[in-house]
Design a protein around this motif. Structure first.
Motif, mmCIF file in Angstrom:
data_model
loop_
_atom_site.group_PDB
_atom_site.id
_atom_site.type_symbol
_atom_site.label_atom_id
_atom_site.label_comp_id
_atom_site.label_asym_id
_atom_site.label_seq_id
_atom_site.Cartn_x
_atom_site.Cartn_y
_atom_site.Cartn_z
ATOM 1 N N VAL A 1 -15.979 33.185 24.112
ATOM 2 C CA VAL A 1 -15.647 32.889 22.715
ATOM 3 C C VAL A 1 -14.141 32.982 22.559
ATOM 4 N N ARG A 2 -13.582 32.132 21.695
ATOM 5 C CA ARG A 2 -12.150 32.148 21.406
ATOM 6 C C ARG A 2 -11.940 32.279 19.903
ATOM 7 N N ILE A 3 -10.984 33.106 19.538
ATOM 8 C CA ILE A 3 -10.614 33.300 18.134
ATOM 9 C C ILE A 3 -9.106 33.135 18.033
ATOM 10 N N PHE A 4 -8.694 32.191 17.193
ATOM 11 C CA PHE A 4 -7.255 31.990 16.994
ATOM 12 C C PHE A 4 -6.907 32.357 15.560
ATOM 13 N N MET A 5 -6.021 33.342 15.418
ATOM 14 C CA MET A 5 -5.495 33.723 14.112
ATOM 15 C C MET A 5 -3.987 33.515 14.141
ATOM 16 N N PRO A 6 -3.440 32.808 13.166
ATOM 17 C CA PRO A 6 -2.025 32.440 13.208
ATOM 18 C C PRO A 6 -1.084 33.614 13.440
ATOM 19 N N ALA A 7 -1.406 34.772 12.882
ATOM 20 C CA ALA A 7 -0.486 35.901 12.986
ATOM 21 C C ALA A 7 -0.528 36.574 14.359
ATOM 22 N N PHE A 8 -1.636 36.378 15.118
ATOM 23 C CA PHE A 8 -1.797 37.115 16.363
ATOM 24 C C PHE A 8 -2.007 36.216 17.579
ATOM 25 N N GLY A 9 -2.188 34.911 17.361
ATOM 26 C CA GLY A 9 -2.386 34.028 18.485
ATOM 27 C C GLY A 9 -3.843 33.964 18.901
ATOM 28 N N LEU A 10 -4.058 33.624 20.177
ATOM 29 C CA LEU A 10 -5.398 33.399 20.692
ATOM 30 C C LEU A 10 -5.972 34.682 21.290
ATOM 31 N N LEU A 11 -7.189 35.011 20.893
ATOM 32 C CA LEU A 11 -7.929 36.139 21.428
ATOM 33 C C LEU A 11 -9.259 35.629 21.950
ATOM 34 N N GLY A 12 -9.778 36.262 22.983
ATOM 35 C CA GLY A 12 -11.059 35.804 23.489
ATOM 36 C C GLY A 12 -11.645 36.746 24.514
ATOM 37 N N ILE A 13 -12.897 36.483 24.844
ATOM 38 C CA ILE A 13 -13.588 37.250 25.865
ATOM 39 C C ILE A 13 -14.509 36.300 26.617
ATOM 40 N N ASP A 14 -14.579 36.458 27.939
ATOM 41 C CA ASP A 14 -15.436 35.640 28.793
ATOM 42 C C ASP A 14 -16.321 36.547 29.639
ATOM 43 N N PHE A 15 -17.559 36.127 29.792
ATOM 44 C CA PHE A 15 -18.492 36.777 30.704
ATOM 45 C C PHE A 15 -18.798 35.764 31.797
ATOM 46 N N VAL B 1 0.848 -1.184 0.000
ATOM 47 C CA VAL B 1 0.000 0.000 0.000
ATOM 48 C C VAL B 1 0.888 1.240 0.000
ATOM 49 N N ASP B 2 0.524 2.216 -0.813
ATOM 50 C CA ASP B 2 1.185 3.515 -0.815
ATOM 51 C C ASP B 2 0.305 4.496 -0.044
ATOM 52 N N ILE B 3 0.945 5.375 0.718
ATOM 53 C CA ILE B 3 0.207 6.356 1.521
ATOM 54 C C ILE B 3 0.712 7.747 1.173
ATOM 55 N N ASP B 4 -0.208 8.604 0.790
ATOM 56 C CA ASP B 4 0.135 9.990 0.474
ATOM 57 C C ASP B 4 -0.645 10.910 1.409
ATOM 58 N N TYR B 5 0.065 11.654 2.247
ATOM 59 C CA TYR B 5 -0.570 12.598 3.170
ATOM 60 C C TYR B 5 -0.655 13.967 2.502
ATOM 61 N N SER B 6 -1.859 14.457 2.339
ATOM 62 C CA SER B 6 -2.064 15.776 1.751
ATOM 63 C C SER B 6 -2.250 16.782 2.876
ATOM 64 N N VAL B 7 -1.419 17.828 2.897
ATOM 65 C CA VAL B 7 -1.468 18.830 3.962
ATOM 66 C C VAL B 7 -1.651 20.219 3.361
ATOM 67 N N THR B 8 -2.171 21.109 4.177
ATOM 68 C CA THR B 8 -2.333 22.514 3.798
ATOM 69 C C THR B 8 -1.611 23.364 4.830
ATOM 70 N N GLU B 9 -0.597 24.076 4.401
ATOM 71 C CA GLU B 9 0.182 24.880 5.341
ATOM 72 C C GLU B 9 -0.594 26.110 5.783
ATOM 73 N N LYS B 10 -0.339 26.516 6.999
ATOM 74 C CA LYS B 10 -0.942 27.728 7.534
ATOM 75 C C LYS B 10 0.154 28.548 8.194
ATOM 76 N N GLY B 11 -0.151 29.820 8.443
ATOM 77 C CA GLY B 11 0.827 30.685 9.090
ATOM 78 C C GLY B 11 1.137 30.187 10.487
ATOM 79 N N SER B 12 2.407 30.081 10.815
ATOM 80 C CA SER B 12 2.801 29.573 12.126
ATOM 81 C C SER B 12 3.576 30.597 12.940
ATOM 82 N N SER B 13 3.891 31.726 12.350
ATOM 83 C CA SER B 13 4.618 32.771 13.065
ATOM 84 C C SER B 13 3.646 33.826 13.563
ATOM 85 N N GLN B 14 4.029 34.493 14.627
ATOM 86 C CA GLN B 14 3.160 35.495 15.235
ATOM 87 C C GLN B 14 3.959 36.770 15.481
#
Length: 852
Positions: free
Chosen positions: A812-826, A462-475
């Motif tokens: 709520v939590r929002i993660f954007m690769p360029a800025f990291g994790l943002l969120g607000i809690d009540f 069996v041959d295995i091909d992993y398909s990946v999609t790169e995303k921004g990893s630096s902040q």
């Protein structure tokens, strides 16, 4: 008026809608051709005023000319081009070319009617005339009965745009779409009328008026069942996920009747009966009745049938695993209620990565070509006998493994994470593990990692091909603000896929050398009265062959005495801190390879000159903090590090200094604090554990428990003024100099649950229900609701694990690769802060860069 020299040769009158099905078109065109042949028989004997036309049916003529009548907006030349006919070509009357010309005109979806005539025969030359009726165009649309915004949305959904051709089908489908749209929202009595009116300002154009009468929303008053004995009405209603009866307080699921969803619920009822042993259950009738209060009742008649049990289970074809081994995976005994769903899941899996079933057992040990099928072999009264038929075949080995889509990340970084290697036996379990490891890197979108299997039955590979999609990893962190009487600027850079070996390679700067999976972080913060800077670097695969990491960090801080009253800065009064740490980490193989062990040595040197701070009782002197930390952890949470859906993440660790007071001869009861704290001594024990459980739909439950203890070697020295626990608030570390740990407990002010000097013990419990809105690489967003409790204690004499500060809330939590994790809690704190009798109440917390 001109007279035609012949009666109709081909009268092909088709009123074809632009959106009719191909089958409808083909049927109508075939009927028209048959009709044309019948008319030809009459046409040869027909006489007009100018005399008969000498016409021979089936003869081939030269096309002498084409004319078009009935045009309004189209040019005659355009219609001639549409027919595909050319003057001078040979054409049989009647024949395929003429039929094809008429089909092409209808195919333009611009005409509602096309008639073809022979207007003249001159020897072997025939002249044709096409009489067409153009479809009218839509000019303006007006939708009444709904709000303006909704009207625009409906117009867009129905594609009623200016210039579209108006057909009967367009009118019918638009009316049905709008009606269905509102019926799906519970407005079962919705009425929609469409009227068209000629637009005098444009040729062959119509204006359209759509009036919508939604009526009142129709709710389900009750759901009645007839014929059920083994299962109660309540259980059957619960099985219906879409169709719910109305009652006061239901807000999470509206009561509405949607026919398609109702059909799904009927199948859910049958599935429930099947799970309870009623394999022959069926729906006899289903209907609705209307009530005078604008509600409906749903009536379901059913037949439960006999209740069945497992009479016995046998295996056929198994040689690799014994019956006893397979029984441990099947977990079904003779006499149990017959449940086809459980049988299927225990044999073929439930779709989850950690499914324990017979098929996965074979798939995890190389048998990719194996087949496992349960077959009912006999029904004896109320007992069903099952045979598990197994075709094992031969185990397959992995021939080739590839990764594609990693444009920035170097191949070796991706390949070293894979658990599937050429020459290894095929394993479904190891493919799932490889997907998790690639996702944990943080360089690829975990939701889009897809393995493509290419098995070769003939050579059992069996041959295995992993398909990946790169995303921004630096902040990047770039901010400025005014606080404490001074402007504060911050610059932070974090490169999470850095390549140190290419740092002197000019060609690798695009804009920086990347791709080797290393982490490089730089941070600088400056104001009038303090400056801090730090640098850290981590190599996750030291030597490139084994998963053992090396990390290094160094930081420096300079702070001067600031007078808040006058705004002046005295640089003769200052505190300098310099620190460094070196750490080594290693992935373990025992108890399993989810475990890791890390060790760190750190040193901080505090140099005070006429600078009093609360932590020390002296203002001039030097204090050193040399410590060794060891941490044992197991991390199987994943596959997405931002939004784990399964697994766990726990760690137990210790941080300790050398016990100076136990080996020297100093009298700690009499020496000064400057001498006592020249070398800090303490030990710390910490435990943190998180568990992730997938629930219904996309909901995930995160359970968390953590605790910490700070102790001393000698009662004479006492508890260290450094390294203490500060509980409460958002949990974000602020500009502090004493190595403290901040523990979030939402619903309370930052650090206020602990005493002013910090606690030496803390514990925290947490339940957090999460729901993903989107997990795309550009931005991952999820909602959460939480319950948590915790407390901070000053010594064991005050420790009470059941006296907790409790809170609950939403966030709520929002993660954007360029800025990291943002969120607000009540969050709402149910208990008072220490020293207060009033409960904390509602608090709002902003989260920036907190760990997942």
């Amino acid at each position: 008026m001109r007279y035609k020299l012949s009666l109709l040769l081909l009268l092909l009158t088709l009123t074809i809608n632009a959106q009719e099905t191909t089958l409808d078109k083909s049927t109508k065109q075939t009927d028209t051709i048959k009709k044309a042949d019948t008319l030809l028989k009459v046409a040869t004997d027909s006489i007009v005023k100018n005399g008969p036309i000498l016409f021979e049916k089936g003869k081939t003529y030269e096309l002498g000319g084409i004319s078009v009548t009935g045009l309004q907006k189209f040019s005659e030349q355009a219609v001639k081009v549409f027919t595909g006919l050319k003057v001078g070509q040979q054409i049989k009357l009647p024949g395929d070319k003429l039929t094809s010309a008429i089909k092409k005109l209808y195919g333009q979806k611009q005409f509602s009617n096309v008639d073809a005539y022979v207007i003249k025969i001159d020897g072997n030359i025939a002249y044709l005339e096409f009489d067409v009726v153009e479809l009218p165009q839509l000019n303006k649309v007006s939708i009444q009965g709904v709000k303006k915004g909704k009207a625009k949305e409906l117009q867009k959904d129905t594609e009623l745009t200016k210039g579209v051709k108006i057909t009967d089908n367009l009118l019918v489908t638009s009316e049905n779409y709008i009606q269905k749209k509102y019926q799906e929202k519970g407005f079962l009595n919705t009425k929609v009328t469409l009227d068209t009116k000629k637009d005098t300002s444009n040729v062959n154009s119509l204006n359209m008026l759509i009036f919508i009468d939604k009526g009142e929303r129709v709710k389900i008053k009750d759901i009645y069942f007839d014929g059920n004995k083994d299962l109660s009405d309540k259980k059957l209603r619960k099985a219906m996920k879409n169709t719910k009866k109305a009652f006061l307080g239901r807000f999470w699921k509206k009561s509405k009747y949607i026919k398609a969803d109702f059909k799904e619920d009927l199948q859910s009822i049958i599935d429930l009966y099947s799970e309870k042993g009623h394999r022959d259950a069926r729906i006899l009738t289903d209907s609705i009745s209307r009530n005078a209060d604008n509600t409906i009742n749903v009536h379901i008649g059913l037949e439960e049938g006999k209740k069945y049990y497992f009479g016995g289970i046998s295996y056929l074809g198994n040689t690799v695993y014994s019956d006893e081994q397979l029984d441990r995976y099947l977990r079904i005994d003779k006499g149990q209620v017959y449940n086809s769903k459980v049988l299927k899941e225990r044999v073929s899996g439930n779709g989850k990565p950690d499914s324990e079933d017979i098929a996965s057992l074979y798939q995890n040990t190389g048998y990719i070509f194996s087949q496992v099928n349960p077959v009912e072999t006999k029904v004896d009264n109320d007992s069903i006998f099952v045979e598990i038929r197994i075709h094992e075949d031969e185990p397959a080995t992995i021939r080739k493994v590839t990764v594609n889509g990693n444009d920035k990340t170097n191949d070796h970084v991706a390949y070293r994470q894979l658990r599937t290697r050429p020459g290894y036996l095929y394993s479904k379990e190891q493919i799932i593990r490889s997907i998790r490891e690639l996702g944990q890197l943080g360089f690829f979108d975990p939701e889009s990692i897809s393995p493509d299997l290419k098995p070769n039955y003939y050579d059992k590979t069996v041959d295995i091909d992993y398909s990946v999609t790169e995303k921004g990893s630096s902040q990047i962190e770039l901010q400025g603000g005014y606080g404490g009487g001074s402007f504060i600027g911050t610059l932070g850079l974090s490169f999470n896929n850095f390549s140190m070996r290419n740092i002197f390679n000019k060609k690798a700067y695009q804009p920086l050398p990347m791709g080797d999976g290393q982490t490089l972080s730089l941070r600088l913060q400056k104001s009038r009265y303090y400056t801090t800077s730090s640098f850290s670097f981590t190599e996750p695969w030291l030597g490139g062959k084994k998963p053992q990491s090396l990390s290094f960090s160094i930081y420096q801080s300079k702070q001067f005495r600031y007078n808040y009253a006058t705004g002046s800065v005295d640089k003769d009064q200052r505190l300098n801190i310099i620190g460094a740490s070196v750490g080594i980490g290693k992935r373990l193989k025992w108890p399993d390879d989810y475990f890791s062990l890390s060790q760190t040595v750190s040193l901080q040197r505090y140099d005070l000159r006429d600078y009093p701070i609360a932590t020390f009782t002296f203002s001039t002197g030097i204090s050193n903090n040399l410590a060794y930390a060891i941490n044992l952890g197991r991390k199987s949470a994943g596959p997405n590090p931002i939004f784990p859906k399964s697994g766990s993440d726990f760690s137990v660790g210790a941080k300790l200094t050398f016990p100076y007071s136990l080996v020297n001869d100093k009298d700690y009861a009499t020496i000064s604090d400057q001498e006592k704290y020249k070398w800090l001594e303490y030990y710390k024990l910490n435990f943190k554990g998180k568990w992730y459980t997938s629930l219904f739909d996309k909901f995930v439950l995160m359970s968390n428990f953590e605790a910490g203890f700070l102790g001393s070697y000698s009662n004479k020295v006492g508890d260290s003024p450094f390294e203490r626990y500060f509980v409460g608030g958002d949990g974000l570390a602020t500009f502090q100099l004493d190595g403290r740990e901040t523990i979030g407990l939402r619903g309370y002010e930052n650090s206020r649950i602990s005493s002013i000097d910090g606690g030496t013990i803390y514990n925290k419990f947490q339940l957090e229900l999460r729901y993903p809105v989107t997990l795309k690489p550009s931005a991952s967003i999820y909602l959460l609701g939480f319950l948590e409790g915790g407390n901070s204690y000053d010594g064991f004499d005050k420790f009470d694990p059941f006296t907790l500060k409790r809170s609950a809330g939403l966030g709520v939590r929002i993660f954007m690769p360029a800025f990291g994790l943002l969120g607000i809690d009540f969050a709402h704190g149910f208990d008072p802060l220490p020293g207060s009798t009033v409960k904390s109440g509602w608090q709002t917390h902003f989260i920036i860069g907190q760990q997942f």
